[in-house]
Design a protein around this motif. Sequence first.
Motif, PDB file in Angstrom:
ATOM      1  N   VAL A  71    -113.914   9.767  40.281  1.00  0.00           N
ATOM      2  CA  VAL A  71    -113.962  10.066  38.920  1.00  0.00           C
ATOM      3  C   VAL A  71    -114.167   8.874  38.010  1.00  0.00           C
ATOM      4  N   CYS A  72    -113.587   7.808  38.164  1.00  0.00           N
ATOM      5  CA  CYS A  72    -113.593   6.516  37.388  1.00  0.00           C
ATOM      6  C   CYS A  72    -115.027   6.111  37.637  1.00  0.00           C
ATOM      7  N   ILE A  73    -115.598   6.015  38.768  1.00  0.00           N
ATOM      8  CA  ILE A  73    -116.913   5.663  38.987  1.00  0.00           C
ATOM      9  C   ILE A  73    -117.592   6.650  38.254  1.00  0.00           C
ATOM     10  N   LYS A  74    -117.628   7.808  38.189  1.00  0.00           N
ATOM     11  CA  LYS A  74    -118.497   8.615  37.447  1.00  0.00           C
ATOM     12  C   LYS A  74    -118.199   8.248  35.999  1.00  0.00           C
ATOM     13  N   GLN A  75    -117.253   7.913  35.450  1.00  0.00           N
ATOM     14  CA  GLN A  75    -117.038   7.414  34.119  1.00  0.00           C
ATOM     15  C   GLN A  75    -117.330   6.098  33.854  1.00  0.00           C
ATOM     16  N   GLY A  76    -118.006   5.470  34.610  1.00  0.00           N
ATOM     17  CA  GLY A  76    -118.479   3.885  34.578  1.00  0.00           C
ATOM     18  C   GLY A  76    -117.264   3.080  34.706  1.00  0.00           C
ATOM     19  N   ASP A  77    -115.894   3.478  35.042  1.00  0.00           N
ATOM     20  CA  ASP A  77    -114.733   2.551  34.949  1.00  0.00           C
ATOM     21  C   ASP A  77    -114.754   1.735  36.272  1.00  0.00           C
ATOM     22  N   ALA A  78    -115.384   0.921  36.554  1.00  0.00           N
ATOM     23  CA  ALA A  78    -115.668   0.508  37.930  1.00  0.00           C
ATOM     24  C   ALA A  78    -114.303  -0.502  38.341  1.00  0.00           C
ATOM     25  N   LEU A  79    -113.795  -1.129  37.292  1.00  0.00           N
ATOM     26  CA  LEU A  79    -112.721  -1.850  37.755  1.00  0.00           C
ATOM     27  C   LEU A  79    -111.373  -1.099  38.029  1.00  0.00           C
ATOM     28  N   GLU A  80    -111.244   0.223  37.303  1.00  0.00           N
ATOM     29  CA  GLU A  80    -110.227   1.102  37.553  1.00  0.00           C
ATOM     30  C   GLU A  80    -110.395   1.622  39.118  1.00  0.00           C
ATOM     31  N   ALA A  81    -111.371   2.058  39.145  1.00  0.00           N
ATOM     32  CA  ALA A  81    -112.093   2.643  40.538  1.00  0.00           C
ATOM     33  C   ALA A  81    -111.612   1.726  41.681  1.00  0.00           C
ATOM     34  N   GLU A  82    -111.959   0.227  41.571  1.00  0.00           N
ATOM     35  CA  GLU A  82    -111.663  -0.565  42.854  1.00  0.00           C
ATOM     36  C   GLU A  82    -110.309  -0.450  43.113  1.00  0.00           C
TER      37      GLU A  82
ATOM     38  N   ILE B 279    -102.982   9.896  49.135  1.00  0.00           N
ATOM     39  CA  ILE B 279    -104.250   9.091  49.362  1.00  0.00           C
ATOM     40  C   ILE B 279    -105.450   9.879  48.830  1.00  0.00           C
ATOM     41  N   LEU B 280    -105.425  11.279  49.059  1.00  0.00           N
ATOM     42  CA  LEU B 280    -106.584  12.226  48.669  1.00  0.00           C
ATOM     43  C   LEU B 280    -106.876  12.048  47.078  1.00  0.00           C
ATOM     44  N   ALA B 281    -105.778  12.220  46.388  1.00  0.00           N
ATOM     45  CA  ALA B 281    -105.670  12.095  44.935  1.00  0.00           C
ATOM     46  C   ALA B 281    -106.081  10.765  44.331  1.00  0.00           C
ATOM     47  N   ARG B 282    -105.631   9.710  45.073  1.00  0.00           N
ATOM     48  CA  ARG B 282    -106.116   8.395  44.532  1.00  0.00           C
ATOM     49  C   ARG B 282    -107.432   8.070  44.796  1.00  0.00           C
ATOM     50  N   TYR B 283    -107.928   8.608  45.977  1.00  0.00           N
ATOM     51  CA  TYR B 283    -109.567   8.232  46.314  1.00  0.00           C
ATOM     52  C   TYR B 283    -110.219   9.215  45.398  1.00  0.00           C
ATOM     53  N   ASN B 284    -109.939  10.313  45.246  1.00  0.00           N
ATOM     54  CA  ASN B 284    -110.748  11.057  44.055  1.00  0.00           C
ATOM     55  C   ASN B 284    -110.570  10.717  42.696  1.00  0.00           C
ATOM     56  N   LEU B 285    -109.606  10.258  42.288  1.00  0.00           N
ATOM     57  CA  LEU B 285    -109.349   9.416  41.208  1.00  0.00           C
ATOM     58  C   LEU B 285    -110.558   8.466  40.905  1.00  0.00           C
TER      59      LEU B 285
ATOM     60  N   PHE C   3    -107.918   1.912  42.603  1.00  0.00           N
ATOM     61  CA  PHE C   3    -107.519   3.084  42.914  1.00  0.00           C
ATOM     62  C   PHE C   3    -107.936   3.011  44.626  1.00  0.00           C
ATOM     63  N   PHE C   4    -109.303   2.616  44.804  1.00  0.00           N
ATOM     64  CA  PHE C   4    -109.520   2.480  46.347  1.00  0.00           C
ATOM     65  C   PHE C   4    -108.864   1.260  47.036  1.00  0.00           C
ATOM     66  N   SER C   5    -108.530   0.321  46.503  1.00  0.00           N
ATOM     67  CA  SER C   5    -107.679  -0.787  47.296  1.00  0.00           C
ATOM     68  C   SER C   5    -106.339  -0.178  47.395  1.00  0.00           C
ATOM     69  N   ARG C   6    -105.574   0.460  46.476  1.00  0.00           N
ATOM     70  CA  ARG C   6    -104.588   1.291  46.666  1.00  0.00           C
ATOM     71  C   ARG C   6    -104.506   2.189  48.040  1.00  0.00           C
ATOM     72  N   CYS C   7    -105.790   2.908  47.936  1.00  0.00           N
ATOM     73  CA  CYS C   7    -105.570   3.759  49.463  1.00  0.00           C
ATOM     74  C   CYS C   7    -105.631   2.896  50.631  1.00  0.00           C
ATOM     75  N   LEU C   8    -106.066   1.704  50.542  1.00  0.00           N
ATOM     76  CA  LEU C   8    -106.168   0.743  51.717  1.00  0.00           C
ATOM     77  C   LEU C   8    -104.659   0.335  52.019  1.00  0.00           C
ATOM     78  N   ASP C   9    -103.913   0.104  50.984  1.00  0.00           N
ATOM     79  CA  ASP C   9    -102.571  -0.264  50.929  1.00  0.00           C
ATOM     80  C   ASP C   9    -101.947   0.950  51.792  1.00  0.00           C
ATOM     81  N   ILE C  10    -102.309   2.146  51.658  1.00  0.00           N
ATOM     82  CA  ILE C  10    -101.468   3.263  52.168  1.00  0.00           C
ATOM     83  C   ILE C  10    -102.044   3.342  53.681  1.00  0.00           C
ATOM     84  N   GLU C  11    -103.377   3.484  53.620  1.00  0.00           N
ATOM     85  CA  GLU C  11    -103.982   3.802  54.931  1.00  0.00           C
ATOM     86  C   GLU C  11    -104.999   2.346  55.153  1.00  0.00           C
ATOM     87  N   PRO C  12    -104.880   1.461  55.767  1.00  0.00           N
ATOM     88  CA  PRO C  12    -105.814   0.531  55.858  1.00  0.00           C
ATOM     89  C   PRO C  12    -107.182   0.678  56.614  1.00  0.00           C
ATOM     90  N   GLU C  13    -107.251   1.812  57.423  1.00  0.00           N
ATOM     91  CA  GLU C  13    -108.562   2.079  57.875  1.00  0.00           C
ATOM     92  C   GLU C  13    -109.214   3.267  57.332  1.00  0.00           C
TER      93      GLU C  13
END
Length: 792
Positions: free
Chosen positions: A636-647, A627-633, A649-659
């Motif tokens: 990084v996507c936000i920094k690169q302006g790739d909001a769709l990919e960022a969303e 989850i840490l790598a996915r969150y950091n990924l 990865f963050f959604s996948r984090c919630l699949d792993i840990e809903p809270e």
Amino acid sequence: MDKSDLILFESVLKDSLASFIDFSAYSLYFPREIPPVMHNGEKIIPLVEKDRTLLPLVHQEQFLGIFMARGTSQEKINDLSGILPEIVSLCLDKVILHKSSITDHLTGLYNQNKFLQITENAVEDVLAGLCLEGAESLDGGLNRYSASFCVMLLNLDRFKRINEVFGYAFADNVLRELAGQIVEELPEQARAARFENDTLAVFWPQSTPVKCRELSENLSRKIPSRVFEYGVSGEKLSLNACIGWSIFPQDIKGPEFKRPAFELAHLICQKAREALKVAKENGPGTSYAFGQILSQGGIVLEVLPLNRLIINLGKNVDASEGQKFMVWSQKFNGLSRVLQKPTHSSIGHYPPIHKGEIAIQDVQERMSIAEVLYLNDPAWKIEPGDKLSMLAERDSFLEKQAPAGQKVHSKDLFTGLYAYRDFMSLWTKARLKDKFFCMAMLKLEGVGRHQKSEGIEGENLILEITRKVDKLFASKTLGGRYSSNCLIFYHPDQGCSDLKDIWISLIKDLWTNNRLSACAGLTEFPCLNYAKTDSLENCRKALEHAGLTSPPKLACFDSITLTVSADSMFTQGDTFAALEEYKQALAADEKNTLARNSLAICYARLGRMELARQHFQEITSMDPENILARYNLGCVCIKQGDALEAEKFFSRCLDIEPEHAFSLFRLGQLAENDQEYAKAEKFYIMAGQTSSGDPLAPRHLARLYWKQGHKEKSREFLHQALLNNPRDAFSLNLMAKIYLENGDDPEIAESLARQGVALRPDVREFWLDLAEILKAGGKEGQAAQARSRAYG
């Protein structure tokens, strides 16, 4: 009391009023004029409405502002209507009492307890910033501002004499005026305190060693320039100040980071005291950094038999066994003058000449025992008063090659071990012919710490260990004393796999039969792309790694060892060195996800987002549930302006840990940026329902409501955010903008904006907002300076 006190001590006022009045939310207002409806003749009265009460804050007939309490019961407020002014007055008196409890009555600066509290809070902030996932990452991302702070202590020279000669009243006036002068010279974000007697303290967030040096030099010039006149006799005098400072976290070493924030705050202040002590020893007006003491402040105190010395560096300045120093003649130091006789006039300076090299063998609290490794001229002996300069491991002459012409001494007749310099000489020769070997270091954690293992008994333990080693290993093993409690061994034609189990059995035996805790570090050659000369340093790193493991404490130099070493470099702020060490860790084991994640963090901090992204993606391909790598990924996507990919990865984090609160906040920010305010509100509320997100949610909701024009609601959540964290720079900045937009007192808006830039001077928008607020207050010159700072 003034309006800024209400902002600074808002929580005290709120809690005091809450003990008399029930309310669900509140806000502070600072209108330029008193609302007409609150006038009742010459009196200013509370205004009670259906679900809110406006309480005028009046102190000593001065109107300061309005406390708006929401969710109040009109019936209950009416019951208190006759005494509401008295209740408010009592609560304001409590604010004044609280202020007096944290300030020094003479200088008006913070007192020592408050200074330590500020330092403790800063320690917590910095440690949170060093974590890869935390509240600060929500604002700055992976390449956020590198947090650190300085604690600086100033001691006035000869101040005691002023008390004795001119009296305490005059001395108090001198101290008060000097304190005011020092505050004027400090940077915007620095805070000053009276630490003790004639010692003042400065806390400076986001500072660096270079900035601290510049500030100390500036104060050293300005303080003596202030002339005081004793009115009775007309005598004039000025003072110098000695200055010592330390930097957090750079001056904190290894295991010290395990201490709680309270202990670390006191520790960093103690290190500043040590620097101040050395500054005073070097004469009036001197300044010293804690980091300089070990590298430049060493002195030989006494010469002992058997090539031993006593030096002035101990545990108090982070000295440790094995550290090496060049010894410089106290006369031939590049500063001493050559005098011409008989006139004794100077005709130049002696050149700096070093006498040899020494290594610390035994560290005590305020001194150490060192061994002479070699002398440039055997006839020119080391003397008390000779200066020391610390050597980096790579600069040690002895570790590169044996000194020519040096005699190799015999083993110690009692323990059977070679002295360190003799071991190094023999190892240098042996490694030239051996193509495969192993080195081991054994640290005896009990020696020198318990009475039974000190002095002669300690040497008996070393003898017993040496005998055990002789029985366990081949006779061609070379053994030496690295320090008083650390032994070093060279095993030719053997590797770590051959020796690991034997060393573990020795560590267990020491505990079973001697109740002695020990740890061992092993390394072998060949190893990766390291040279033979690197083996000793690699062995040291393995020993440090072993000290962090569970019993039996043993570590073979490997990818994890390199990760531990790199983590230490990263903590000390040396991102480039850490990056190279993480690369070596991956060269040793490409599946080391800890090293890869940290390497990606380093790349992100350096602005190399594409490389960071590649490494985070490699981790998620190896470990989809990381989850840490996915969150950091996603970051990084936000920094690169790739909001769709960022969303994604963050959604996948919630699949792993809903809270997972930080992913919820990030998803809220993405929705907020797309002006999907209802969706953003949903994520922020969900984050606020988690334990880690509860204190952070009010700030994000406040910003969201402000964007929608709900300023009253925004203000209420901002007050809650600042109660949760009074040092929340983003909430302070937003509150300042709301005060400015509402036409409230511009001084309050300015005060809040200044606090924001003081806490986060790296945020450009804060300086631009401050510039607008200063401009609105008619301070064009300061506004221009703030705009310059934004783009500086």
